[in-house]
Design a protein around this motif. Structure first.
Motif, PDB file in Angstrom:
ATOM      1  N   PRO A 132       0.833  -1.192   0.000  1.00  0.00           N
ATOM      2  CA  PRO A 132       0.000   0.000   0.000  1.00  0.00           C
ATOM      3  C   PRO A 132       0.878   1.257   0.000  1.00  0.00           C
ATOM      4  CG  PRO A 132       0.089  -0.930   2.199  1.00  0.00           C
ATOM      5  CD  PRO A 132       0.841  -1.866   1.297  1.00  0.00           C
ATOM      6  N   ARG A 133       0.387   2.304  -0.621  1.00  0.00           N
ATOM      7  CA  ARG A 133       1.148   3.552  -0.709  1.00  0.00           C
ATOM      8  C   ARG A 133       1.378   4.101   0.689  1.00  0.00           C
ATOM      9  NH1 ARG A 133       2.911   3.441  -5.784  1.00  0.00           N
ATOM     10  NH2 ARG A 133       1.303   3.597  -7.343  1.00  0.00           N
ATOM     11  N   SER A 134       2.610   4.530   0.945  1.00  0.00           N
ATOM     12  CA  SER A 134       2.963   5.072   2.255  1.00  0.00           C
ATOM     13  C   SER A 134       4.210   5.926   2.109  1.00  0.00           C
ATOM     14  CB  SER A 134       3.233   3.919   3.231  1.00  0.00           C
ATOM     15  OG  SER A 134       3.802   4.410   4.427  1.00  0.00           O
ATOM     16  N   ALA A 135       4.315   6.944   2.945  1.00  0.00           N
ATOM     17  CA  ALA A 135       5.528   7.762   2.978  1.00  0.00           C
ATOM     18  C   ALA A 135       6.686   6.981   3.611  1.00  0.00           C
ATOM     19  CB  ALA A 135       5.271   9.049   3.757  1.00  0.00           C
ATOM     20  N   LEU A 136       6.401   5.804   4.150  1.00  0.00           N
ATOM     21  CA  LEU A 136       7.433   4.991   4.790  1.00  0.00           C
ATOM     22  C   LEU A 136       8.028   3.953   3.849  1.00  0.00           C
ATOM     23  CD1 LEU A 136       5.668   4.404   8.228  1.00  0.00           C
ATOM     24  CD2 LEU A 136       7.239   6.229   7.587  1.00  0.00           C
ATOM     25  N   THR A 137       7.522   3.879   2.626  1.00  0.00           N
ATOM     26  CA  THR A 137       8.041   2.926   1.648  1.00  0.00           C
ATOM     27  C   THR A 137       8.239   3.604   0.298  1.00  0.00           C
ATOM     28  OG1 THR A 137       5.825   2.193   0.979  1.00  0.00           O
ATOM     29  CG2 THR A 137       6.898   0.953   2.762  1.00  0.00           C
ATOM     30  N   ALA A 138       9.158   3.075  -0.482  1.00  0.00           N
ATOM     31  CA  ALA A 138       9.397   3.573  -1.839  1.00  0.00           C
ATOM     32  C   ALA A 138       9.935   2.419  -2.669  1.00  0.00           C
ATOM     33  CB  ALA A 138      10.395   4.733  -1.827  1.00  0.00           C
ATOM     34  N   GLY A 139       9.817   2.547  -3.968  1.00  0.00           N
ATOM     35  CA  GLY A 139      10.334   1.512  -4.852  1.00  0.00           C
ATOM     36  C   GLY A 139      10.780   2.110  -6.174  1.00  0.00           C
ATOM     37  N   TRP A 140      11.709   1.420  -6.813  1.00  0.00           N
ATOM     38  CA  TRP A 140      12.222   1.824  -8.121  1.00  0.00           C
ATOM     39  C   TRP A 140      12.317   0.587  -8.997  1.00  0.00           C
ATOM     40  CZ3 TRP A 140      13.865   3.618  -3.487  1.00  0.00           C
ATOM     41  CH2 TRP A 140      13.831   5.000  -3.285  1.00  0.00           C
ATOM     42  N   GLY A 141      11.804   0.684 -10.207  1.00  0.00           N
ATOM     43  CA  GLY A 141      11.900  -0.424 -11.147  1.00  0.00           C
ATOM     44  C   GLY A 141      10.619  -1.232 -11.229  1.00  0.00           C
ATOM     45  N   SER A 142      10.657  -2.251 -12.071  1.00  0.00           N
ATOM     46  CA  SER A 142       9.477  -3.086 -12.279  1.00  0.00           C
ATOM     47  C   SER A 142       9.197  -3.911 -11.028  1.00  0.00           C
ATOM     48  CB  SER A 142       9.679  -3.999 -13.484  1.00  0.00           C
ATOM     49  OG  SER A 142      10.689  -4.941 -13.213  1.00  0.00           O
ATOM     50  N   PRO A 143       7.926  -4.207 -10.757  1.00  0.00           N
ATOM     51  CA  PRO A 143       7.564  -4.886  -9.514  1.00  0.00           C
ATOM     52  C   PRO A 143       8.319  -6.193  -9.256  1.00  0.00           C
ATOM     53  CG  PRO A 143       5.608  -4.080 -10.605  1.00  0.00           C
ATOM     54  CD  PRO A 143       6.749  -3.859 -11.544  1.00  0.00           C
ATOM     55  N   ALA A 144       8.550  -6.977 -10.278  1.00  0.00           N
ATOM     56  CA  ALA A 144       9.204  -8.269 -10.067  1.00  0.00           C
ATOM     57  C   ALA A 144      10.658  -8.120  -9.631  1.00  0.00           C
ATOM     58  CB  ALA A 144       9.121  -9.103 -11.336  1.00  0.00           C
ATOM     59  N   THR A 145      11.280  -7.015 -10.008  1.00  0.00           N
ATOM     60  CA  THR A 145      12.696  -6.807  -9.679  1.00  0.00           C
ATOM     61  C   THR A 145      12.933  -5.417  -9.097  1.00  0.00           C
ATOM     62  OG1 THR A 145      13.142  -6.037 -11.923  1.00  0.00           O
ATOM     63  CG2 THR A 145      13.473  -8.402 -11.475  1.00  0.00           C
TER      64      THR A 145
END
Length: 171
Positions: free
Chosen positions: A69-82
């Protein structure tokens, strides 16, 4: 007769609903990575929100694609699988106080610094690398998939971490 017409329409509607549900189940929403959101105290949460604003839009050639779920405590870069995944406000990893790590005698964990930010680096069984900040007021954990350039990720995150998470003992 109207009763049969409505009943017939309702019965025809059931397969349509089933098909739409199946299609929705295969939608792009499933393309997002799901990540456990940390639950730190108030002070660490505030620092993590500051970090969220200071994070780069691209990291090691990957554009930012935040997990669910979207949160200011998490972030991601790149395609979901990797994806490269960041979680802020995590608990201190047990390896951080392990004497084998401090002495350099643990083949799966090592400490070090990049551009003014100290990290604990732990190799995972799946080939990924988990990195956790050390000597900062909030612990920031980054998981880098197997094959990605760990040093590029650390260099890319250093400025944001230094700006948002002061040095010191974590809350």
């Amino acid at each position: 007769m109207n009763f049969f017409r409505h009943r017939h329409a309702a019965l025809l509607g059931l397969p349509v609903i089933a098909v739409l549900t199946a299609i929705a189940g295969c939608s792009s929403a499933d393309d997002n990575t799901s990540v456990a959101v940390p639950n730190p105290g108030r002070k660490a949460t505030e620092l993590c929100r500051n970090l969220d604003e200071a994070l780069p839009r691209t990291l090691d050639g990957h554009s930012r694609e935040d997990p669910e779920p979207r949160s200011a405590l998490t972030a991601g870069w790149g395609s979901p699988a990797t994806a490269i995944i960041l979680r802020c406000g995590v608990e201190r990893p047990p390896k951080m106080t392990d004497p084998k790590v401090a002495s350099g005698n643990d083949p799966k964990a090592v400490g070090g610094g990049v551009n003014g930010v100290d990290w604990l680096m732990e190799k995972q069984d799946d080939g990924s690398t988990r990195l956790t900040t050390a000597l900062r007021k909030a612990y920031v954990e980054v998981t880098v998939p197997r094959g990605d350039d760990v040093s590029g990720v650390l260099v890319g995150l250093a400025a944001g971490v230094k700006k948002a998470i002061p040095t010191g003992i974590a809350y």
